[in-house]
Design a protein around this motif. Sequence first.
Motif, PDB file in Angstrom:
ATOM      1  N   THR A   5       0.828  -1.198   0.000  1.00  0.00           N
ATOM      2  CA  THR A   5       0.000   0.000   0.000  1.00  0.00           C
ATOM      3  C   THR A   5       0.862   1.247   0.000  1.00  0.00           C
ATOM      4  O   THR A   5       1.848   1.315   0.709  1.00  0.00           O
ATOM      5  CB  THR A   5      -0.906   0.022   1.249  1.00  0.00           C
ATOM      6  OG1 THR A   5      -1.582  -1.216   1.347  1.00  0.00           O
ATOM      7  CG2 THR A   5      -1.896   1.169   1.185  1.00  0.00           C
ATOM      8  N   ALA A   6       0.490   2.221  -0.801  1.00  0.00           N
ATOM      9  CA  ALA A   6       1.126   3.532  -0.761  1.00  0.00           C
ATOM     10  C   ALA A   6       0.133   4.508  -0.145  1.00  0.00           C
ATOM     11  O   ALA A   6      -0.868   4.826  -0.757  1.00  0.00           O
ATOM     12  CB  ALA A   6       1.516   3.993  -2.158  1.00  0.00           C
ATOM     13  N   ILE A   7       0.377   4.923   1.091  1.00  0.00           N
ATOM     14  CA  ILE A   7      -0.564   5.782   1.807  1.00  0.00           C
ATOM     15  C   ILE A   7      -0.154   7.236   1.582  1.00  0.00           C
ATOM     16  O   ILE A   7       0.923   7.650   1.974  1.00  0.00           O
ATOM     17  CB  ILE A   7      -0.575   5.461   3.302  1.00  0.00           C
ATOM     18  CG1 ILE A   7      -0.983   3.992   3.516  1.00  0.00           C
ATOM     19  CG2 ILE A   7      -1.520   6.394   4.040  1.00  0.00           C
ATOM     20  CD1 ILE A   7      -0.971   3.567   4.947  1.00  0.00           C
ATOM     21  N   ILE A  12      -5.651   6.121  -0.887  1.00  0.00           N
ATOM     22  CA  ILE A  12      -4.831   4.956  -0.548  1.00  0.00           C
ATOM     23  C   ILE A  12      -4.712   4.098  -1.794  1.00  0.00           C
ATOM     24  O   ILE A  12      -5.709   3.744  -2.415  1.00  0.00           O
ATOM     25  CB  ILE A  12      -5.452   4.125   0.592  1.00  0.00           C
ATOM     26  CG1 ILE A  12      -5.498   4.968   1.878  1.00  0.00           C
ATOM     27  CG2 ILE A  12      -4.659   2.860   0.827  1.00  0.00           C
ATOM     28  CD1 ILE A  12      -6.144   4.257   3.040  1.00  0.00           C
ATOM     29  N   SER A  14      -3.495   0.582  -3.306  1.00  0.00           N
ATOM     30  CA  SER A  14      -3.217  -0.772  -2.851  1.00  0.00           C
ATOM     31  C   SER A  14      -2.892  -1.666  -4.034  1.00  0.00           C
ATOM     32  O   SER A  14      -3.611  -1.687  -5.022  1.00  0.00           O
ATOM     33  CB  SER A  14      -4.425  -1.326  -2.100  1.00  0.00           C
ATOM     34  OG  SER A  14      -4.154  -2.614  -1.605  1.00  0.00           O
ATOM     35  N   GLU A 106       1.357  -5.945   5.631  1.00  0.00           N
ATOM     36  CA  GLU A 106       1.184  -4.857   4.688  1.00  0.00           C
ATOM     37  C   GLU A 106       2.481  -4.073   4.584  1.00  0.00           C
ATOM     38  O   GLU A 106       3.246  -3.974   5.550  1.00  0.00           O
ATOM     39  CB  GLU A 106       0.049  -3.940   5.155  1.00  0.00           C
ATOM     40  CG  GLU A 106      -0.402  -2.902   4.147  1.00  0.00           C
ATOM     41  CD  GLU A 106      -1.633  -2.162   4.647  1.00  0.00           C
ATOM     42  OE1 GLU A 106      -2.748  -2.560   4.265  1.00  0.00           O
ATOM     43  OE2 GLU A 106      -1.479  -1.214   5.429  1.00  0.00           O
ATOM     44  N   SER A 108       3.827  -0.197   3.084  1.00  0.00           N
ATOM     45  CA  SER A 108       3.462   1.109   2.558  1.00  0.00           C
ATOM     46  C   SER A 108       4.732   1.847   2.154  1.00  0.00           C
ATOM     47  O   SER A 108       5.742   1.764   2.852  1.00  0.00           O
ATOM     48  CB  SER A 108       2.722   1.946   3.592  1.00  0.00           C
ATOM     49  OG  SER A 108       1.663   1.223   4.168  1.00  0.00           O
ATOM     50  N   SER A 109       4.677   2.577   1.052  1.00  0.00           N
ATOM     51  CA  SER A 109       5.852   3.341   0.639  1.00  0.00           C
ATOM     52  C   SER A 109       5.735   4.817   0.955  1.00  0.00           C
ATOM     53  O   SER A 109       6.732   5.539   0.871  1.00  0.00           O
ATOM     54  CB  SER A 109       6.086   3.173  -0.866  1.00  0.00           C
ATOM     55  OG  SER A 109       5.103   3.858  -1.621  1.00  0.00           O
ATOM     56  N   GLN A 110       4.550   5.305   1.298  1.00  0.00           N
ATOM     57  CA  GLN A 110       4.341   6.736   1.513  1.00  0.00           C
ATOM     58  C   GLN A 110       3.674   7.002   2.848  1.00  0.00           C
ATOM     59  O   GLN A 110       2.801   6.237   3.258  1.00  0.00           O
ATOM     60  CB  GLN A 110       3.475   7.313   0.377  1.00  0.00           C
ATOM     61  CG  GLN A 110       4.116   7.257  -0.986  1.00  0.00           C
ATOM     62  CD  GLN A 110       5.365   8.093  -1.062  1.00  0.00           C
ATOM     63  OE1 GLN A 110       5.441   9.171  -0.479  1.00  0.00           O
ATOM     64  NE2 GLN A 110       6.356   7.599  -1.772  1.00  0.00           N
ATOM     65  N   ARG A 114       7.040   1.629   5.301  1.00  0.00           N
ATOM     66  CA  ARG A 114       6.413   1.189   6.563  1.00  0.00           C
ATOM     67  C   ARG A 114       5.865  -0.220   6.385  1.00  0.00           C
ATOM     68  O   ARG A 114       5.164  -0.514   5.437  1.00  0.00           O
ATOM     69  CB  ARG A 114       5.283   2.147   6.944  1.00  0.00           C
ATOM     70  CG  ARG A 114       4.561   1.824   8.250  1.00  0.00           C
ATOM     71  CD  ARG A 114       3.492   2.884   8.501  1.00  0.00           C
ATOM     72  NE  ARG A 114       2.777   2.692   9.743  1.00  0.00           N
ATOM     73  CZ  ARG A 114       1.689   1.940   9.869  1.00  0.00           C
ATOM     74  NH1 ARG A 114       1.182   1.303   8.803  1.00  0.00           N
ATOM     75  NH2 ARG A 114       1.082   1.813  11.030  1.00  0.00           N
ATOM     76  N   GLU A 128       8.975   1.394  10.572  1.00  0.00           N
ATOM     77  CA  GLU A 128       9.131   2.364   9.495  1.00  0.00           C
ATOM     78  C   GLU A 128      10.540   2.930   9.510  1.00  0.00           C
ATOM     79  O   GLU A 128      11.222   2.934  10.534  1.00  0.00           O
ATOM     80  CB  GLU A 128       8.095   3.478   9.574  1.00  0.00           C
ATOM     81  CG  GLU A 128       7.974   4.202  10.875  1.00  0.00           C
ATOM     82  CD  GLU A 128       6.780   5.167  10.859  1.00  0.00           C
ATOM     83  OE1 GLU A 128       6.732   6.022   9.960  1.00  0.00           O
ATOM     84  OE2 GLU A 128       5.917   5.048  11.751  1.00  0.00           O
TER      85      GLU A 128
END
Length: 671
Positions: A5-7, A12, A14, A106, A108-110, A114, A128
Amino acid sequence: MNAVTAIIPCFILSIPFWSQDAQSFLQKEWIETNGLGAVISGTAGMANTRNYHAHYGLINKSGERITLVNNLEVNIIDSHGKTTSLSSQIYPGNIFHPSGIDHIKEFSSQPNPRWSFELGNADIITKEIIYIRNTDKVIVKFKLHGKDTYKLIVRPLMSGRSYFGIRKSYYPLSFPPLTVLHEKVRFHWDKAIPDFYMGHNGIWKSQELYYWNTFYPLTAQRAEDPLENLYSPGEVFFELNANNNEAFLVFSEKEESLADAKSEMQNEILRRNKRALKIKTNDPRLKLMAINSEHYRFTRIDGKKSILAGFPWFLDWGRDTFISMEGLVLMMGEIDEAHEILKNFATYEKNGLLPNMFPTLGSIPVYNSVDAPLWFIYTAFLSLQYGNDRTRFRTDLWPTIKNIINAYIRGTLYNIHMDFNDGLVVAGEDQVQLTWMDAKLDNWVVTPRRGKPIEISALWYHALKNAIDFSNTNGEVVDKNWIIAFELIQKNFEKKYYSFEKQHLIDVADAYDPQESSLLRPNVLYALSLASELISTNVALKTLSAVEENLLTPFGLRSLSPKERNYIGRYEGNLHDRDAAYHQGTTWAFLIGVYLDAKIKWMPEFSQNNLRKELDALLEEAMNFSIGHASEIFDGDSPWRPSGCFAQAWSDAEILRIAYKLNLWKYSSAK
C-alpha cells in the motif's frame, strides 16, 4: 491475500500480492534519499536483493557514498515466549533466514517505507524507516498496536564499505571498536569510513556475530559477486507494552538526542504530506511518481544543486540532468532551483563543452559529450519560458550559451565542429563516445555514431533558432555565423537525413562507418519534435510509421530496429554482454516522451485517450517494481523484462512531462 500500500493524503493505493509468493515482495523496491547524494533502499520483503540495498549510508568527506548498516535482524518475543521474526536475509540456495517475510501483513511506501506485522491476538507491530532531508540522519521506528507485553530485539548488520563494493571478509581483521554511551553507541572506523552513532531508547548488549555468505540475487543476475559477509557488534533490547509502545533507532554521523530525532521525524513526514497535497491528479500512479521525483534532486558536497541520474548506481550526468529538468523540477514549480542547477553547470563550461558526468559526487568532471551542451541550451530557454526572468537569464546563462554556439562553429574537442557546407554539427573521434548511446568497454565503443547524429542536428537547430531570437529581442547584433548556420540547416536538414531507399529518416548523416549511415534508431524522433518545421509531412509520417513498426514497445522504444543485423533483444549476462546490448536493441523508457511529442505534432487526430494508454504499461511497471519509479531499460524482446537502474530520473521525468502535457496532473504551488 495481503497488500502493498502507498498511503498518501487523500487516497490509498493498494497493490495486491499473494503472501506466500516471496518474489512479489522482493521485486518491489523502496528508496529513501536525503537530498545530499546519499541513498538507502531495500525491498518490501525486507531481504536485500542487491549489494546496494542498505538501512544506513552517507556521503563521506571525499564525496563518496558509503554503506554502513546493510540491514537489521529483528525478532519479537511475546509474554508466552513465542518468537516472531520481523526481518529476512537471503543465503545461497534461495534460503530465507530469518522468516520475517512470512509475517508481513502490509507494506506502505508513503510518506515513508512502513511495514506492519501480525503478532497474534489481534496485536500488530509496525516498522518504518525515514531519511531526514538535508541531514545524514536515518530513523527507524517500531510501534506496538496491542495489549500484550513484548521484548523486541534489534541487531544491526554492518559492512562499512564503499556503496559500490562488497565486503568479503573480516577475520582475522579486527572490526572497528565501539563506544557504548547512554542511549547510543558510537562506531569507530578508519579514515575512509566515517564514524557514526546509533541512538536508541532501549538497552544495548555487545555480542559480536558474523553473517557469512549473505546472497544478493539481483547482483548475481549481473554476473557480479553476490556474496557478502556482514558483521554485527551487538543488539538492542526494548520492552514494549500498551503504555510504552515505541522503539527508536537513530543512525547519524553526529551525536543526536532522541527527543530531537522524534521531532524531526514528525516534521519530515508533515513536510512530505504537505508536498503530496499539492500534486493534483486522478491517477494515483502519477501522483506517487510525482511525489517520488524529489528522490533525484540533491545538493552536491560543493554546495551546488543537481539531479541524480538513477538508482542504484548513477550519480549526476549532464545530459540526464537537462533532459530530466522539466518533468522533475520545472513542472514542480521549482523555477529558482532549475535556474540554480543551470547556473551551476554553466560554471563548468570549458571550450564550449559541459560535463558529461561527475565520476564521484565531488570529483573532476568528464567532458566527452556533444549533446550535453545542446541540452543545456534547450533547458535554459525552457526555464526562461517557465520563469520569464530575462535579467538573470541574460546574466547567468546567456554568456555560456554564446560560448557553446561559437565553440561548435569554430570547432572544439573530440572533432566537434560545424560543417560549413550544410550547417550541421560533426562529432567523433576514435575510442570516444559522445552521444547518449555511450556504451564503451575498454577500447570498444559499441555505438560510435561518428558523423552527424540526427538528434545533435535537431538540438543544434533548436539552439540557433532560440539564440537568434533572444539576440534580436535583447537588442544585440546577431553573429553572422549563427545566421549562416541556421540558413544552411534549413536548406539541408531533410535532404541529409531522409533515405529514399529506407523511406524514413536515418540516424547518422555522413557517417564515418557506412554501416551506421542508414540505421533506424529512435533518435529520429528528436527531428520530428525539435526541428519539425524542417520536415515535410510525408517524410514525418513515413518515419513515424517506421518507428512504430520497428521500435515501439509497451515500455518505451527500442534503441535499434530488430531488422538490423546487430540487434540484440535481451539485456543480460556479464558487463561485456550487457554493454553490447545497451544501445543495440534494448528498450529505453524515457524515449516514450519524445515519441508522444512526435505523435501529438504529426497525428493530431490521435485521441488523447489513446495517447494516455501509451503510458499505462510504464505506470503499471512503476508500481510493481520500484514503487513509484520507472525502470531505466527493458529488453527489446517480449516480455520486455525491466533492467538497469530500478529508478531512472529521465524515465520518470519524461513520463511526468508528457502526462502533464496531456493534462493528467498538475502541481499547485499555493501555500
